[in-house]
Design an enzyme around this catalytic site. Structure first.
Site: not given
Ligand code: SIN
Length: 528
Positions: A24, A45, A56, A216, A283, A368, A379, A385
């Site tokens: 990312g 991965k 995004a 993970d 949010r 993240e 957030r 980003l």
């Protein structure tokens, strides 16, 4: 089938000064910055494009606009974070973010412009228009594509389809990772390992996250002794497409920023009754309001009404949303968009300091997967980003010019996961995990549900079990373990704050200005 992991180290595939896991914005940018001084291994991965960043939409927050300032951005971030932000981390985010965004522009990210100037949109809880976007609503893709083209150079070796299974330490210092690739174990070594493995939306039935977002990296770090923190704070995006069988595709908050309103299934506009900022309330408030209206009206969704926007504006600002909805038979120029909340972002993760250092020497985290302290309990939109860039950049600044460690394969400790589910059972376990998280760990929680979740998610290691080196099996194990920790943290936090809402403790409590931390099976509650 294996009955245990091999006692010997797997074959060494490569070693370098730095090893970055994840592709990312945090992983790509950290790798790019580190590669200026030393060779970097970049592991992903899946394919390099697969990350939350790539999908995004809304953009990247940056106080570069006329009349805006980092101080306003700082205040907005603190308000959203509901008393749990780390002030120094937020300061670094909003101030250093300006140059990091300028750097993205220099690297070629085509942020949208109006009359030759950067074009800013507005999103919930921002006091100013400060969200940069690219290709309308495909900002993440534009940033990913630019950074992916930049990391294709001699000092960075990219290995795709490498599932990170276990971190490797030597005398207590993290020096590498064991991966699974096509059913085989591989070893990669480095002087420093940077985890940029992203979020965990896939533990929920409905998520805006891509299939790779299974958390993970957080469990890898936990298994190696790192502290995880703030796991009770899972952000639900208020507006994901609710048009089965279409996936819960993100309908960006900037659609509301450009004037769309929310209506319930009986045609009433409801947000002004919930918050003075109406559709642009924080949010968590919008997500809970939609959830409440869905229950009140007995409907599986609410609707976004774009009728105040011209067809030209819709097509020009939101080509991705317009095209995707059309693909599922919905013309958003004439029809409202059915939406419902979906799991979107994890505020918590692997605890780091201001330089990305985790509690395990040699192990760093950004993006993240990390809990840098910038998001607190909730957030602010489009800060993620930016966080990946700023703290990825800080890790690179910290590590650059450090003397190279000589790497050997002697005395390695490989922190393999314990086997806690039967191999054949993983698809069934995944389905029941998602039922538990959706029922008990969602937007509104309470003690009874959380206790039930904790009970159903507590797994003991199996004494005898065969397994295959199959990433899907290990992903499900990690997801169950993470969900169990989310349940435990949510049970401990007997208040409502930011994204964590308890119907049995609906108010914030000043005694809870604290962080819940997990390390080596122990739980601690620490004041800010
Ligand atoms: C959105 O476009 O609504 C998502 C932005 C974010 O999650 O920061």
């Amino acid at each position: 089938m294996l009955n245990s992991f091999p006692a010997d180290s797997p074959p060494l595939v490569d070693s370098a000064q730095f090893l970055v896991i994840g592709s990312g914005v945090a992983g790509l940018y950290t790798a790019l910055e580190l590669s200026k001084t030393a060779r970097v291994i970049l592991l992903t991965k899946s394919s390099i494009q697969q990350s939350n960043t790539y999908y995004a939409q809304g953009g990247i927050a940056s106080a570069l606009g006329v009349g805006d300032s980092p101080e306003f951005h700082y205040q907005d971030t603190l308000v959203a974070g509901a008393g749990l932000c780390n002030l120094a981390a937020v300061k670094a985010l909003v101030s250093e973010g300006l140059d990091r965004v300028r750097h993205l522009i220099e690297l070629g990210v085509p942020f949208d412009q109006k009359q030759g100037e950067l074009s800013f949109t507005r999103e919930a809880a921002h006091s100013h228009r400060r969200i940069l976007h690219a290709h309308g609503d495909a900002t993440g893709r534009a940033i990913s594509e630019t950074l992916i083209s930049q990391v294709q150079h001699g000092n960075i070796t990219i290995y795709e389809e490498q599932f990170a299974l276990a971190l490797v330490t030597q005398d207590g210092v993290c020096h590498g990772v064991v991966t699974i690739q096509q059913g085989k174990l591989n070893l990669f070594l480095a002087s420093a390992v940077i985890l940029c493995t992203g979020g965990l939306g896939q533990i929920f039935e409905k998520t805006t996250n891509p299939p790779v977002a299974t958390g993970d990296g957080m469990i890898l770090a936990y298994q190696a002794g790192a502290v995880l923190t703030d796991l009770e704070f899972v952000q639900f995006h208020p507006t994901a497409l609710c048009l089965p069988p279409a996936p819960p595709f993100l309908i960006s908050e900037s659609v509301r920023g450009e004037g769309a309103i929310l209506i319930n299934s009986i045609g009433e506009r409801f947000m002004p009754g919930y918050h003075e900022l109406a559709e642009l309330a924080p949010r968590d408030i919008v997500a809970r309001a939609i959830f409440t209206e869905m229950h009140r009206t007995g409907s599986s969704c609410a609707y976004l009404d774009l009728s105040k926007m011209t067809p030209e504006l819709i097509k020009q600002r939101f080509p991705n949303i317009y095209g995707t909805c059309l693909q599922y038979g919905l013309d958003i120029i004439s029809d409202p968009i059915p939406v419902a909340p979906a799991a979107h972002y994890m505020m918590g993760g692997v605890m780091t300091d201001l330089w990305g250092r985790t509690s395990v020497p040699g192990l760093y985290a950004a993006g993240e997967a990390a809990a840098t302290g910038v998001h607190g309990a909730n957030r602010l939109a489009s800060n993620s980003l930016l966080e990946g860039l700023v703290f990825g950049g800080r890790i690179a600044d910290f590590l650059k010019n450090r003397p190279e460690t000589s790497l050997t394969t002697d005395n390695l400790t490989i922190h393999y996961p314990q086997i806690k589910i039967e191999y054949e059972q993983w698809p069934h376990q995944l389905t029941s995990l998602r039922q538990v998280t959706t029922e008990f760990l969602g937007i509104i929680r309470d003690e009874t549900g959380l206790k039930e979740a904790e009970k159903r998610l507590s797994l003991e290691p199996l004494s005898k079990s065969g397994f295959q080196l199959d990433p899907a099996f290990f992903e499900v194990q990690s997801m169950i373990q993470l969900a169990g920790l989310i349940a435990r943290a949510s049970l401990i936090r007997t208040e409502s704050r930011g994204a964590h809402f308890r119907s049995d403790y609906p108010d914030a409590s000043s005694t809870w200005q604290k962080h819940i931390q997990f390390q080596n099976q122990k739980t601690e509650v620490l004041s800010t």
